[in-house]
Design an enzyme around this catalytic site. Sequence first.
Site, short mmCIF file in Angstrom:
data_model
loop_
_atom_site.label_atom_id
_atom_site.label_comp_id
_atom_site.label_asym_id
_atom_site.label_seq_id
_atom_site.Cartn_x
_atom_site.Cartn_y
_atom_site.Cartn_z
N ASN A 113 0.83 -1.21 0.00
CA ASN A 113 0.00 0.00 0.00
C ASN A 113 0.86 1.26 0.00
O ASN A 113 0.53 2.25 -0.65
CB ASN A 113 -0.95 0.00 1.20
CG ASN A 113 -2.18 -0.84 0.95
OD1 ASN A 113 -3.06 -0.45 0.19
ND2 ASN A 113 -2.22 -2.04 1.53
N LEU A 184 1.30 -2.67 12.81
CA LEU A 184 0.73 -3.68 13.71
C LEU A 184 0.78 -3.32 15.19
O LEU A 184 0.38 -4.12 16.03
CB LEU A 184 1.41 -5.03 13.47
CG LEU A 184 1.17 -5.61 12.07
CD1 LEU A 184 1.88 -6.94 11.89
CD2 LEU A 184 -0.32 -5.77 11.79
N LYS A 185 1.28 -2.14 15.50
CA LYS A 185 1.33 -1.78 16.93
C LYS A 185 0.20 -0.82 17.26
O LYS A 185 -0.27 -0.08 16.39
CB LYS A 185 2.68 -1.11 17.26
CG LYS A 185 3.85 -2.05 17.09
CD LYS A 185 3.86 -3.06 18.21
CE LYS A 185 4.91 -4.13 17.95
NZ LYS A 185 4.84 -5.25 18.88
N HIS A 203 -8.22 -1.01 6.73
CA HIS A 203 -8.47 -2.32 7.34
C HIS A 203 -9.11 -3.25 6.30
O HIS A 203 -10.03 -2.82 5.58
CB HIS A 203 -9.39 -2.17 8.56
CG HIS A 203 -9.57 -3.46 9.30
ND1 HIS A 203 -8.63 -3.93 10.19
CD2 HIS A 203 -10.55 -4.39 9.24
CE1 HIS A 203 -9.04 -5.10 10.67
NE2 HIS A 203 -10.20 -5.40 10.10
C1 GRF Z 1 -3.35 -4.27 4.38
O1 GRF Z 1 -4.15 -5.37 4.06
C2 GRF Z 1 -4.12 -3.35 5.29
O2 GRF Z 1 -5.50 -3.47 5.15
C3 GRF Z 1 -3.73 -3.80 6.65
O3 GRF Z 1 -2.39 -4.23 6.52
C4 GRF Z 1 -2.15 -4.66 5.20
C5 GRF Z 1 -0.88 -4.04 4.73
O4 GRF Z 1 -0.42 -4.65 3.56
N1 GRF Z 1 -3.92 -2.78 7.63
P1 GRF Z 1 0.86 -4.06 2.79
O5 GRF Z 1 2.03 -4.12 3.75
O6 GRF Z 1 0.52 -2.68 2.40
O7 GRF Z 1 1.04 -4.95 1.61
#
Ligand code: GRF
Length: 291
Positions: A113, A184-185, A203
């Site tokens: 992303n 993740l935190k 999300h």
């Molecule tokens: C995504 O699926 C987002 O929805 C979630 O974490 C993931 C991140 O994926 N919060 P990436 O690292 O951007 O491939």
Amino acid sequence: MFDRLKARWKVNSWSLFLILTTFALGGSTCARMAKWLIPADLHPGQPVWWIVYLILVTLLWPMCVLLISIPLGQFPFFKNYLKRIASRMAGKKTSSSNAIPRIAVFASGAGSNVEKLIHSPFNKSAYDIALVVSNKSTAPVVELAKKNNIPVLVLEKQDLENPDKLLKHLKRDQIDAIVLAGYLKKINPELVEAFPNKILNIHPSLLPKYGGKDMYGIRVNAAVIEAGEAFSGITIHLVNEEYDQGQILFQEKLARSADETPDSLAKKIQQLEHQHFPNAIANYLKSPIPR
Ligand code: GRF
């Protein structure tokens, strides 16, 4: 020093060379023009000569660097640079001026992303990725940021409990908003307080379903399939003190196929995220943000 400048301005070595050349040529041209414009009856021995000279240099310098930046291909850089100087001189914060909001992207993983955000046409027009923050120095997203000359801040264990260093860093870098892209935190309440309505998260489910602590990654898709849901989708929302509970800004759903697996659903979800995330951020940041 050159590496710091490259990271700060997010340019490669060749662009940095052209930018510094523009500064040098712009500075010397405006100094010459200023001397030429001073009335002949004044001379450098008089204080008034210096006052006129300094006023002229200040007025001419932006014009000189802008003109010289055109043939050197650096006009967009100098346009933004001068805009920022002007808003700072006016005592405005970047976000309240016309300047592009500077965002810090927090991520812990692959960064697909973040990559989309970097390469989107909205980058530099609707937002400016000024910093990538990660809690994991080995995460691929860290390498990705460095490759794109984006400064990186890696948080140590103690920074996760005490956000003072992080807050100082965000302030120093004049960050206007934070975007979580696979971070993740948990976000500290101090950060939520310092950036009211200015922290966004993406999300991989249709919140409020399948959100909350431990609901991340493939687990989300597995839970959706396990529950026999006909649809899943993505949610882009504001972040508050509770996991995945802030105000929803954007949702897009997709139909799940009969033979869907968590992996196949993850691929579809990812495509949807890549398609909508940059746009959703741009839309939110361009509208007035409630304080
Ligand atoms: C995504 O699926 C987002 O929805 C979630 O974490 C993931 C991140 O994926 N919060 P990436 O690292 O951007 O491939």
